[in-house]
Design a protein around this motif. Structure first.
Motif, PDB file in Angstrom:
ATOM      1  N   VAL A  95       0.671  -1.193  -0.122  1.00  0.00           N
ATOM      2  CA  VAL A  95       0.021  -0.096   0.008  1.00  0.00           C
ATOM      3  C   VAL A  95       1.032   1.419  -0.114  1.00  0.00           C
ATOM      4  CG1 VAL A  95      -2.016   1.429   1.093  1.00  0.00           C
ATOM      5  CG2 VAL A  95      -1.728  -1.408   1.310  1.00  0.00           C
ATOM      6  N   CYS A  96       0.825   2.075  -1.002  1.00  0.00           N
ATOM      7  CA  CYS A  96       1.618   3.145  -1.262  1.00  0.00           C
ATOM      8  C   CYS A  96       0.944   4.406  -0.597  1.00  0.00           C
ATOM      9  CB  CYS A  96       2.349   3.439  -2.460  1.00  0.00           C
ATOM     10  SG  CYS A  96       3.580   1.991  -3.005  1.00  0.00           S
ATOM     11  N   ALA A  97       0.854   4.763   0.441  1.00  0.00           N
ATOM     12  CA  ALA A  97       0.006   6.217   0.947  1.00  0.00           C
ATOM     13  C   ALA A  97       0.733   7.163   1.079  1.00  0.00           C
ATOM     14  CB  ALA A  97      -0.621   5.732   2.341  1.00  0.00           C
ATOM     15  N   VAL A 100       5.333  11.190  -1.796  1.00  0.00           N
ATOM     16  CA  VAL A 100       6.452  11.158  -1.945  1.00  0.00           C
ATOM     17  C   VAL A 100       6.862  12.435  -2.924  1.00  0.00           C
ATOM     18  CG1 VAL A 100       8.474  10.025  -3.369  1.00  0.00           C
ATOM     19  CG2 VAL A 100       6.353   8.561  -2.129  1.00  0.00           C
ATOM     20  N   ALA A 101       8.046  13.252  -2.548  1.00  0.00           N
ATOM     21  CA  ALA A 101       8.555  14.445  -3.508  1.00  0.00           C
ATOM     22  C   ALA A 101       8.535  13.861  -4.822  1.00  0.00           C
ATOM     23  CB  ALA A 101       9.468  14.781  -2.711  1.00  0.00           C
ATOM     24  N   ASP A 102       8.114  14.248  -5.877  1.00  0.00           N
ATOM     25  CA  ASP A 102       8.352  13.977  -7.155  1.00  0.00           C
ATOM     26  C   ASP A 102       9.568  14.262  -7.848  1.00  0.00           C
ATOM     27  OD1 ASP A 102       5.609  12.555  -7.719  1.00  0.00           O
ATOM     28  OD2 ASP A 102       5.005  14.766  -7.848  1.00  0.00           O
ATOM     29  N   TRP A 103      10.139  15.218  -7.090  1.00  0.00           N
ATOM     30  CA  TRP A 103      11.572  15.998  -7.624  1.00  0.00           C
ATOM     31  C   TRP A 103      12.422  16.113  -6.366  1.00  0.00           C
ATOM     32  CZ3 TRP A 103       6.955  18.732  -8.790  1.00  0.00           C
ATOM     33  CH2 TRP A 103       6.636  18.129 -10.022  1.00  0.00           C
ATOM     34  N   PRO A 131      12.704   8.249  -7.773  1.00  0.00           N
ATOM     35  CA  PRO A 131      12.033   6.921  -8.286  1.00  0.00           C
ATOM     36  C   PRO A 131      10.500   6.821  -7.941  1.00  0.00           C
ATOM     37  CG  PRO A 131      13.657   6.695  -6.520  1.00  0.00           C
ATOM     38  CD  PRO A 131      13.554   8.020  -7.069  1.00  0.00           C
ATOM     39  N   ASP A 132       9.847   6.468  -8.947  1.00  0.00           N
ATOM     40  CA  ASP A 132       8.316   6.348  -8.611  1.00  0.00           C
ATOM     41  C   ASP A 132       8.065   4.856  -8.277  1.00  0.00           C
ATOM     42  OD1 ASP A 132       5.565   5.832  -8.661  1.00  0.00           O
ATOM     43  OD2 ASP A 132       5.270   7.113 -10.176  1.00  0.00           O
ATOM     44  N   ILE A 133       8.154   4.866  -6.707  1.00  0.00           N
ATOM     45  CA  ILE A 133       7.898   3.610  -5.739  1.00  0.00           C
ATOM     46  C   ILE A 133       6.793   2.689  -6.319  1.00  0.00           C
ATOM     47  CG2 ILE A 133       8.042   2.514  -3.797  1.00  0.00           C
ATOM     48  CD1 ILE A 133       9.193   5.346  -2.868  1.00  0.00           C
ATOM     49  N   ILE A 149      -1.695  -1.393  -3.992  1.00  0.00           N
ATOM     50  CA  ILE A 149      -2.740  -0.281  -3.965  1.00  0.00           C
ATOM     51  C   ILE A 149      -1.969   0.885  -3.520  1.00  0.00           C
ATOM     52  CG2 ILE A 149      -4.526   0.476  -2.345  1.00  0.00           C
ATOM     53  CD1 ILE A 149      -4.856  -2.461  -1.179  1.00  0.00           C
ATOM     54  N   GLY A 150      -2.538   1.873  -4.486  1.00  0.00           N
ATOM     55  CA  GLY A 150      -1.985   3.274  -4.601  1.00  0.00           C
ATOM     56  C   GLY A 150      -2.779   4.138  -4.038  1.00  0.00           C
ATOM     57  N   PHE A 151      -2.391   5.452  -3.750  1.00  0.00           N
ATOM     58  CA  PHE A 151      -3.028   6.607  -3.500  1.00  0.00           C
ATOM     59  C   PHE A 151      -3.049   7.700  -4.568  1.00  0.00           C
ATOM     60  CE2 PHE A 151      -5.147   6.508   0.683  1.00  0.00           C
ATOM     61  CZ  PHE A 151      -4.968   5.271   1.258  1.00  0.00           C
ATOM     62  N   ALA A 152      -4.168   8.491  -4.864  1.00  0.00           N
ATOM     63  CA  ALA A 152      -3.868   9.787  -5.477  1.00  0.00           C
ATOM     64  C   ALA A 152      -4.608  11.068  -4.841  1.00  0.00           C
ATOM     65  CB  ALA A 152      -5.071   9.481  -6.724  1.00  0.00           C
ATOM     66  N   ALA A 153      -3.597  11.670  -4.560  1.00  0.00           N
ATOM     67  CA  ALA A 153      -3.990  12.986  -4.303  1.00  0.00           C
ATOM     68  C   ALA A 153      -4.108  14.113  -5.263  1.00  0.00           C
ATOM     69  CB  ALA A 153      -2.844  13.667  -3.255  1.00  0.00           C
TER      70      ALA A 153
HETATM   71  N1  CTP Z   1       4.160   7.575  -5.632  1.00  0.00           N
HETATM   72  C1  CTP Z   1       5.530   6.764  -5.138  1.00  0.00           C
HETATM   73  N2  CTP Z   1       6.513   7.392  -5.758  1.00  0.00           N
HETATM   74  C2  CTP Z   1       6.663   8.570  -6.198  1.00  0.00           C
HETATM   75  C3  CTP Z   1       5.622   9.466  -6.362  1.00  0.00           C
HETATM   76  C4  CTP Z   1       4.351   8.761  -6.009  1.00  0.00           C
HETATM   77  O1  CTP Z   1       5.370   5.685  -4.924  1.00  0.00           O
HETATM   78  N3  CTP Z   1       7.976   9.132  -6.532  1.00  0.00           N
HETATM   79  C5  CTP Z   1       3.068   6.773  -5.209  1.00  0.00           C
HETATM   80  C6  CTP Z   1       2.101   7.514  -3.918  1.00  0.00           C
HETATM   81  O2  CTP Z   1       2.631   7.034  -2.735  1.00  0.00           O
HETATM   82  C7  CTP Z   1       1.008   7.069  -4.443  1.00  0.00           C
HETATM   83  C8  CTP Z   1       0.786   7.406  -6.091  1.00  0.00           C
HETATM   84  O3  CTP Z   1       1.971   7.048  -6.329  1.00  0.00           O
HETATM   85  O4  CTP Z   1       0.381   5.984  -4.040  1.00  0.00           O
HETATM   86  C9  CTP Z   1       0.395   8.731  -6.622  1.00  0.00           C
HETATM   87  O5  CTP Z   1       0.736   9.677  -5.899  1.00  0.00           O
HETATM   88  P1  CTP Z   1       0.620  11.071  -6.539  1.00  0.00           P
HETATM   89  O6  CTP Z   1       1.458  11.933  -6.196  1.00  0.00           O
HETATM   90  O7  CTP Z   1      -1.055  11.374  -6.506  1.00  0.00           O
HETATM   91  O8  CTP Z   1       0.684  10.906  -8.232  1.00  0.00           O
HETATM   92  P2  CTP Z   1       1.896  11.384  -9.097  1.00  0.00           P
HETATM   93  O9  CTP Z   1       2.061  10.051 -10.141  1.00  0.00           O
HETATM   94  O10 CTP Z   1       3.219  11.547  -8.417  1.00  0.00           O
HETATM   95  O11 CTP Z   1       1.256  12.292 -10.062  1.00  0.00           O
HETATM   96  P3  CTP Z   1       1.205  13.760  -9.852  1.00  0.00           P
HETATM   97  O12 CTP Z   1       1.964  14.383  -8.520  1.00  0.00           O
HETATM   98  O13 CTP Z   1       1.812  14.679 -10.875  1.00  0.00           O
HETATM   99  O14 CTP Z   1      -0.444  14.167  -9.768  1.00  0.00           O
END
Ligand code: CTP
Ligand code: CA
Length: 229
Positions: A95-97, A100-103, A131-133, A149-153
């Protein structure tokens, strides 16, 4: 409360959960971060432990106590969270809740960045992707958990963005929530979510994050029993 992993409908199941924000240092005193209290992820960890699962909670910096009977692995950056997740594999359910900082800043300097004069322009902020976990866990590898299971904020057009994200990420279920400032979801005790799966979309009413957690974990119990996909 003492918990025994021999008891409960998820006894013998290994669950990996990410929660909280990540902090991406610019220098020793500054960082970039996402807003996240960690409450929803911690509540999910607690509910899984209640059902007898063996839970590893990979957590970014939050101010919450460790749920009873849960193994908490602390981390700060997305790269550290990624490493901790890989080290915790294999697992049955992920479960990825985490938020995570995208950058992250391209370079981390070891000394504090100083102002040089009142009229100097601010230093540029160069970022590189983390990295996108979730996407990595969802990829069809030998180590893929059976249920991811992922989350979307989202802050606008929640379902449109969430459906797109569900297909892009390749996870099995996606919990979508509206985190725009007026909702109180960010940092608050309640959550209003949609659950997306290959069977379609369900809208859940506003409820406490602990109740969202209990319902989600009950879904996993049903899935395991062969009731839902
Ligand atoms: N997530 C992750 N690793 C990252 C970015 C996101 O594991 N580097 C996971 C979050 O834990 C969540 C899901 O991806 O379960 C969606 O995260 P979210 O930030 O909503 O989506 P992004 O794909 O990063 O797109 P954006 O931020 O552009 O909406
Ligand atoms: Ca993101």
């Amino acid at each position: 409360r003492a918990r025994s992993q021999q008891d409960g409908p998820l006894a013998g199941i290994k669950v990996l959960i990410t929660a909280g924000p990540t902090h991406e240092p610019l220098d020793p005193v500054r960082y970039l971060a996402n807003r996240s209290s960690g409450k929803q992820g911690y509540a999910i960890a607690d509910s899984f432990a209640d059902m007898g699962a063996a839970v590893t909670l990979v957590s970014g910096p939050v101010s919450l106590p460790a749920p009873a009977g849960v193994t908490v692995v602390g981390c700060e950056t997305a790269q550290q969270m990624h490493e901790a997740v890989l080290a915790a594999l294999p697992c049955d359910v992920a479960v990825c809740a985490a938020a995570v900082a995208d950058w992250r800043p391209e370079t981390q300097v070891t000394q504090k960045i100083k102002k040089t004069g009142p009229n100097d322009s601010p230093p540029p902020l160069m970022l590189v992707p983390n990295p996108d976990i979730l996407a990595e866990l969802s990829a069809p590898t030998a180590l893929r958990p059976k249920l991811v299971i992922g989350f979307a904020a989202e802050t606008q057009t929640v379902l449109t963005h969430a459906r797109d994200k569900f297909h892009r990420k390749g996870c099995d279920w996606l919990v979508a929530n509206d985190v725009s400032p007026g909702t109180g979801v960010m940092g608050g005790a309640d959550n209003k979510v949609f659950l997306l799966s290959r069977n379609g979309t369900e809208e859940w009413p506003l409820m406490g994050k602990d109740e969202v957690a209990r319902r989600l974990v009950q879904r996993v119990v049903d899935w395991r029993a062969g009731g839902v996909e």
